[in-house]
Design a protein around this motif. Sequence first.
Motif, mmCIF file in Angstrom:
data_model
loop_
_atom_site.group_PDB
_atom_site.id
_atom_site.type_symbol
_atom_site.label_atom_id
_atom_site.label_comp_id
_atom_site.label_asym_id
_atom_site.label_seq_id
_atom_site.Cartn_x
_atom_site.Cartn_y
_atom_site.Cartn_z
ATOM 1 N N SER A 117 0.829 -1.216 0.000
ATOM 2 C CA SER A 117 0.000 0.000 0.000
ATOM 3 C C SER A 117 0.857 1.258 0.000
ATOM 4 C CB SER A 117 -0.941 0.003 1.201
ATOM 5 O OG SER A 117 -0.198 0.035 2.401
ATOM 6 N N GLN A 118 2.106 1.179 0.463
ATOM 7 C CA GLN A 118 3.004 2.334 0.462
ATOM 8 C C GLN A 118 3.517 2.659 -0.933
ATOM 9 O OE1 GLN A 118 5.993 1.109 3.230
ATOM 10 N NE2 GLN A 118 4.864 1.856 5.014
ATOM 11 N N SER A 119 3.337 1.752 -1.869
ATOM 12 C CA SER A 119 3.824 1.982 -3.224
ATOM 13 C C SER A 119 2.824 2.746 -4.088
ATOM 14 C CB SER A 119 4.146 0.648 -3.896
ATOM 15 O OG SER A 119 2.957 -0.102 -4.087
ATOM 16 N N THR A 120 1.591 2.876 -3.618
ATOM 17 C CA THR A 120 0.537 3.505 -4.419
ATOM 18 C C THR A 120 0.862 4.940 -4.838
ATOM 19 O OG1 THR A 120 -1.099 2.077 -3.379
ATOM 20 C CG2 THR A 120 -1.926 4.039 -4.502
ATOM 21 N N PRO A 121 1.367 5.812 -3.949
ATOM 22 C CA PRO A 121 1.681 7.181 -4.400
ATOM 23 C C PRO A 121 2.718 7.211 -5.527
ATOM 24 C CG PRO A 121 1.645 7.098 -2.015
ATOM 25 C CD PRO A 121 1.537 5.681 -2.506
ATOM 26 N N GLY A 122 3.749 6.398 -5.429
ATOM 27 C CA GLY A 122 4.755 6.334 -6.492
ATOM 28 C C GLY A 122 4.175 5.827 -7.795
ATOM 29 N N TYR A 123 3.287 4.855 -7.700
ATOM 30 C CA TYR A 123 2.642 4.300 -8.893
ATOM 31 C C TYR A 123 1.774 5.351 -9.583
ATOM 32 C CZ TYR A 123 -0.524 1.587 -11.778
ATOM 33 O OH TYR A 123 -1.263 1.125 -12.833
ATOM 34 N N VAL A 124 0.961 6.044 -8.808
ATOM 35 C CA VAL A 124 0.048 7.052 -9.366
ATOM 36 C C VAL A 124 0.842 8.211 -9.970
ATOM 37 C CG1 VAL A 124 -1.752 8.733 -8.772
ATOM 38 C CG2 VAL A 124 -1.854 6.411 -7.863
ATOM 39 N N PHE A 125 1.884 8.636 -9.276
ATOM 40 C CA PHE A 125 2.710 9.732 -9.759
ATOM 41 C C PHE A 125 3.429 9.341 -11.053
ATOM 42 C CE2 PHE A 125 6.359 12.778 -9.112
ATOM 43 C CZ PHE A 125 5.598 13.910 -9.296
ATOM 44 N N GLY A 126 3.968 8.131 -11.101
ATOM 45 C CA GLY A 126 4.638 7.648 -12.307
ATOM 46 C C GLY A 126 3.683 7.538 -13.478
ATOM 47 N N LYS A 127 2.476 7.110 -13.198
ATOM 48 C CA LYS A 127 1.450 7.004 -14.245
ATOM 49 C C LYS A 127 1.120 8.388 -14.815
ATOM 50 C CE LYS A 127 -3.233 5.279 -14.568
ATOM 51 N NZ LYS A 127 -4.308 4.619 -13.856
ATOM 52 N N ARG A 128 1.069 9.388 -13.945
ATOM 53 C CA ARG A 128 0.792 10.756 -14.394
ATOM 54 C C ARG A 128 1.927 11.277 -15.283
ATOM 55 N NH1 ARG A 128 -0.342 15.227 -9.957
ATOM 56 N NH2 ARG A 128 1.907 15.433 -9.970
ATOM 57 N N VAL A 129 3.158 10.981 -14.925
ATOM 58 C CA VAL A 129 4.302 11.431 -15.722
ATOM 59 C C VAL A 129 4.304 10.734 -17.083
ATOM 60 C CG1 VAL A 129 6.817 11.532 -15.859
ATOM 61 C CG2 VAL A 129 5.674 12.014 -13.697
ATOM 62 N N LEU A 130 4.027 9.437 -17.099
ATOM 63 C CA LEU A 130 3.949 8.719 -18.376
ATOM 64 C C LEU A 130 2.832 9.285 -19.254
ATOM 65 C CD1 LEU A 130 4.546 4.961 -17.464
ATOM 66 C CD2 LEU A 130 6.095 6.535 -18.616
ATOM 67 N N SER A 131 1.724 9.657 -18.656
ATOM 68 C CA SER A 131 0.628 10.262 -19.416
ATOM 69 C C SER A 131 1.053 11.600 -20.014
ATOM 70 C CB SER A 131 -0.599 10.471 -18.530
ATOM 71 O OG SER A 131 -1.055 9.249 -18.042
ATOM 72 N N PHE A 132 1.796 12.386 -19.252
ATOM 73 C CA PHE A 132 2.292 13.661 -19.760
ATOM 74 C C PHE A 132 3.247 13.448 -20.934
ATOM 75 C CE2 PHE A 132 5.496 17.080 -19.700
ATOM 76 C CZ PHE A 132 4.663 18.161 -19.978
ATOM 77 N N LEU A 133 4.159 12.491 -20.794
ATOM 78 C CA LEU A 133 5.089 12.192 -21.894
ATOM 79 C C LEU A 133 4.332 11.700 -23.124
ATOM 80 C CD1 LEU A 133 8.027 10.533 -19.941
ATOM 81 C CD2 LEU A 133 8.131 12.653 -21.257
ATOM 82 N N PHE A 134 3.315 10.883 -22.914
ATOM 83 C CA PHE A 134 2.501 10.405 -24.033
ATOM 84 C C PHE A 134 1.791 11.576 -24.713
ATOM 85 C CE2 PHE A 134 -1.503 8.735 -25.769
ATOM 86 C CZ PHE A 134 -0.978 7.833 -26.687
ATOM 87 N N LEU A 135 1.268 12.493 -23.930
ATOM 88 C CA LEU A 135 0.616 13.680 -24.484
ATOM 89 C C LEU A 135 1.610 14.515 -25.284
ATOM 90 C CD1 LEU A 135 -1.994 15.362 -24.645
ATOM 91 C CD2 LEU A 135 -1.212 16.550 -22.591
ATOM 92 N N MET A 136 2.832 14.639 -24.789
ATOM 93 C CA MET A 136 3.873 15.341 -25.540
ATOM 94 C C MET A 136 4.125 14.669 -26.882
ATOM 95 S SD MET A 136 6.828 16.505 -22.836
ATOM 96 C CE MET A 136 7.894 17.094 -24.141
ATOM 97 N N CYS A 137 4.132 13.340 -26.894
ATOM 98 C CA CYS A 137 4.320 12.595 -28.150
ATOM 99 C C CYS A 137 3.209 12.925 -29.142
ATOM 100 C CB CYS A 137 4.326 11.087 -27.897
ATOM 101 S SG CYS A 137 5.680 10.473 -26.941
ATOM 102 N N ILE A 138 1.981 12.865 -28.676
ATOM 103 C CA ILE A 138 0.831 13.119 -29.546
ATOM 104 C C ILE A 138 0.882 14.539 -30.105
ATOM 105 C CG2 ILE A 138 -1.696 13.295 -29.602
ATOM 106 C CD1 ILE A 138 -0.586 10.418 -29.476
ATOM 107 N N VAL A 139 1.168 15.512 -29.243
ATOM 108 C CA VAL A 139 1.238 16.906 -29.685
ATOM 109 C C VAL A 139 2.383 17.099 -30.673
ATOM 110 C CG1 VAL A 139 1.708 19.269 -28.895
ATOM 111 C CG2 VAL A 139 0.113 17.828 -27.638
#
Length: 172
Positions: A117-139
């Motif tokens: 359960s302590q890994s959840t913040p890191g997982y969510v934060f990493g997912k957000r960063v990957l989404s941002f990088l993906f959005l950069m790719c699309i743009v």
Amino acid sequence: ISINQIEETNRLFISPVMLSVVVEHIFLLVLVTLISVLQNAFFATKVEREGKEHHANTSAFERVSCANRNCMDSYPTFLAVLWCAGLCLNQAPAAFSGLIYLVARQKYFVGYMGQTSQSTPGYVFGKRVLSFLFLMCIVGIFNLLLVRYFGNDFKDTVETITTAASALLLIP
């Protein structure tokens, strides 16, 4: 055609100046990639050390091993969006986002070693960063298509926006 003519042709196509220009445009991406390789080596060392210190079937070893597998499962996705965002749009915000992702991945790994359960913040934060990088790719790809087919180039505007938006990744 002689060997000397082929070598001379190769020297003309890949001059030192041209090579330095290419390296300049990918240097930050290369740096983040090498840091991520060192992080992977650190994770593997932790798994190996945990396996040697304790028996391989303890819960601590299982958690470390699972955290390592989970990090390695998302690694190809990270590299793909990092390089695509850096090449298609701008390497500086992509590299910054990549470093933030590595911090999130470290937080995930360390959190998973405690309790899952302590890994959840890191997982969510990493997912957000990957989404941002993906959005950069699309743009970036969309902008390249606009330039190619319509002659409109919004790269400067988009680079300014992504540079400013990458700093927003630091907000939890």
